[in-house]
Design a protein around this motif. Structure first.
Motif, mmCIF file in Angstrom:
data_model
loop_
_atom_site.group_PDB
_atom_site.id
_atom_site.type_symbol
_atom_site.label_atom_id
_atom_site.label_comp_id
_atom_site.label_asym_id
_atom_site.label_seq_id
_atom_site.Cartn_x
_atom_site.Cartn_y
_atom_site.Cartn_z
ATOM 1 N N GLY A 3 -0.322 119.604 33.779
ATOM 2 C CA GLY A 3 0.264 119.828 35.085
ATOM 3 C C GLY A 3 1.782 119.962 35.015
ATOM 4 O O GLY A 3 2.393 120.749 35.716
ATOM 5 N N THR A 72 -6.309 123.354 35.573
ATOM 6 C CA THR A 72 -7.362 122.608 34.877
ATOM 7 C C THR A 72 -8.254 123.613 34.163
ATOM 8 O O THR A 72 -8.072 124.824 34.319
ATOM 9 C CB THR A 72 -8.195 121.766 35.872
ATOM 10 N N GLU A 212 -11.738 121.420 46.100
ATOM 11 C CA GLU A 212 -10.869 120.307 45.705
ATOM 12 C C GLU A 212 -9.744 120.787 44.789
ATOM 13 O O GLU A 212 -8.570 120.471 45.011
ATOM 14 C CB GLU A 212 -11.681 119.220 45.006
ATOM 15 N N VAL A 213 -10.088 121.557 43.773
ATOM 16 C CA VAL A 213 -9.061 122.050 42.864
ATOM 17 C C VAL A 213 -8.179 123.083 43.577
ATOM 18 O O VAL A 213 -6.988 123.214 43.277
ATOM 19 C CB VAL A 213 -9.687 122.635 41.582
ATOM 20 N N GLU A 215 -7.229 122.924 46.746
ATOM 21 C CA GLU A 215 -6.253 122.151 47.506
ATOM 22 C C GLU A 215 -5.194 121.565 46.578
ATOM 23 O O GLU A 215 -4.002 121.525 46.912
ATOM 24 C CB GLU A 215 -6.947 121.027 48.276
ATOM 25 N N GLN A 216 -5.617 121.136 45.401
ATOM 26 C CA GLN A 216 -4.677 120.584 44.428
ATOM 27 C C GLN A 216 -3.648 121.640 44.004
ATOM 28 O O GLN A 216 -2.440 121.372 43.977
ATOM 29 C CB GLN A 216 -5.444 120.079 43.198
ATOM 30 N N THR A 219 -1.287 122.647 47.020
ATOM 31 C CA THR A 219 -0.292 121.603 47.289
ATOM 32 C C THR A 219 0.802 121.616 46.237
ATOM 33 O O THR A 219 1.995 121.519 46.552
ATOM 34 C CB THR A 219 -0.966 120.223 47.326
ATOM 35 N N GLN A 220 0.404 121.735 44.969
ATOM 36 C CA GLN A 220 1.388 121.733 43.889
ATOM 37 C C GLN A 220 2.287 122.968 43.964
ATOM 38 O O GLN A 220 3.502 122.888 43.750
ATOM 39 C CB GLN A 220 0.694 121.691 42.530
#
Length: 297
Positions: A3, A72, A212-213, A215-216, A219-220
């Motif tokens: 990340g 990921t 889920e990924v 949104e991750q 956001t990042q």
């Protein structure tokens, strides 16, 4: 670690993109991964003034080869899933996605393919638009040609499970007709703004059943943008009278494709992020309009 590396790459890319997009000139795509080089200005001709933010003379911003590292690897998917597809008339249609093993990504800027790659689903890509030229995509099949025209036969030959697009390449009715041969087509919303980029990521993730990924990553990405804008704000003039007045021009190749970009085109977000004043927006220009001598004056 993964990340952290990706964050540094995104912020570096944003910095060069924000500056570079304001100086686009003479660019003409000649095929996947190929572009006509713009003439480079000898920076030794630039006179440096006392103010480190100021210079005199022409300059050329060069955008380095983009590298996108996935947030990921092999994210979990929840399929089948149902997603919203946006019709040409502005309506909505619910589309069921059962398989994403083979995906074709199509849009004017290559943003959908980039989102798929950053989400960790690069292995599913089998076809892309001619604007998708970042590292790792060299061997993918290009299914658009000059002027961003879709080659339906090329898409059908790839036997994709899903075509993900935003309607910016076409003709749109040709893309829609892919459903006649059993190919699922999903039209996403793609707004030209920083917020729109995050929303596009979420929509692409929904197609893969990986909210889920999505949104991750969204956001990042938003945080990366905010951090870079804050860095720029530290050196950009705060006084309105001292801000640089900017005009975004899109000049492509030798075909006479010349546009001025105004509000809601994405250029206004870039200029604002640089701490500048968007002249076209100030004058009430919306979207992109053909550039003329009169308009410039």
């Amino acid at each position: 670690m993964r990340g952290t590396r990706r964050t540094s790459q995104l912020t570096a890319t944003l910095a060069t993109a924000i500056v570079g997009l304001l100086f686009l000139a003479g660019c003409s795509n000649t095929g996947h991964g190929q572009a006509q080089d713009a003439p480079q200005q000898d920076l030794s001709e630039v006179e440096v003034l006392e103010d480190p933010r100021s210079y005199e003379g022409p300059s050329t911003a060069v955008i380095p080869d983009a590298v996108i590292e996935p947030i990921t690897e092999n994210p979990d998917q929840s399929l089948p899933t149902t997603v919203t597809s946006y019709t040409q008339a502005g309506g909505e249609e619910q589309i069921e996605i059962t398989d994403t093993s083979r995906v074709v990504a199509l849009d004017m800027a290559g943003s959908i393919a980039a989102s798929i790659w950053a989400l960790g689903f690069s292995d599913t890509l089998v076809g892309v638009d001619q604007s998708t030229t970042f590292a790792g995509t060299e061997d993918l099949e290009t299914v658009t040609s000059g002027g961003h025209t879709v080659n339906a036969e090329a898409i059908i030959g790839l036997a994709p499970d899903v075509v993900i697009t935003d309607g910016s390449v076409g003709p749109r009715d040709v893309v829609e007709q892919l459903t006649d041969v059993g190919i699922t087509v999903v039209f996403l919303e793609n707004e030209s703004s920083f917020d729109g980029a995050q929303n596009l990521i979420r929509q692409v993730a929904e197609v893969y059943g990986a909210t889920e990924v999505g949104e991750q990553l969204a956001t990042q990405t938003g945080q990366d943008i905010e951090d870079k804008i804050a860095q720029i704000a530290e050196i950009a003039p705060q006084d309105e009278d001292e801000k640089v007045r900017m005009l975004f021009l899109y000049l492509r190749g030798n075909a006479g494709v010349y546009y001025m970009f105004g509000s809601e085109s994405g250029a206004d977000d870039l200029i604002s992020a640089l701490g500048g004043v968007d002249v076209a927006k100030e004058l009430g220009w919306e979207g992109m309009k053909p550039m003329t001598d009169e308009a410039l004056v």
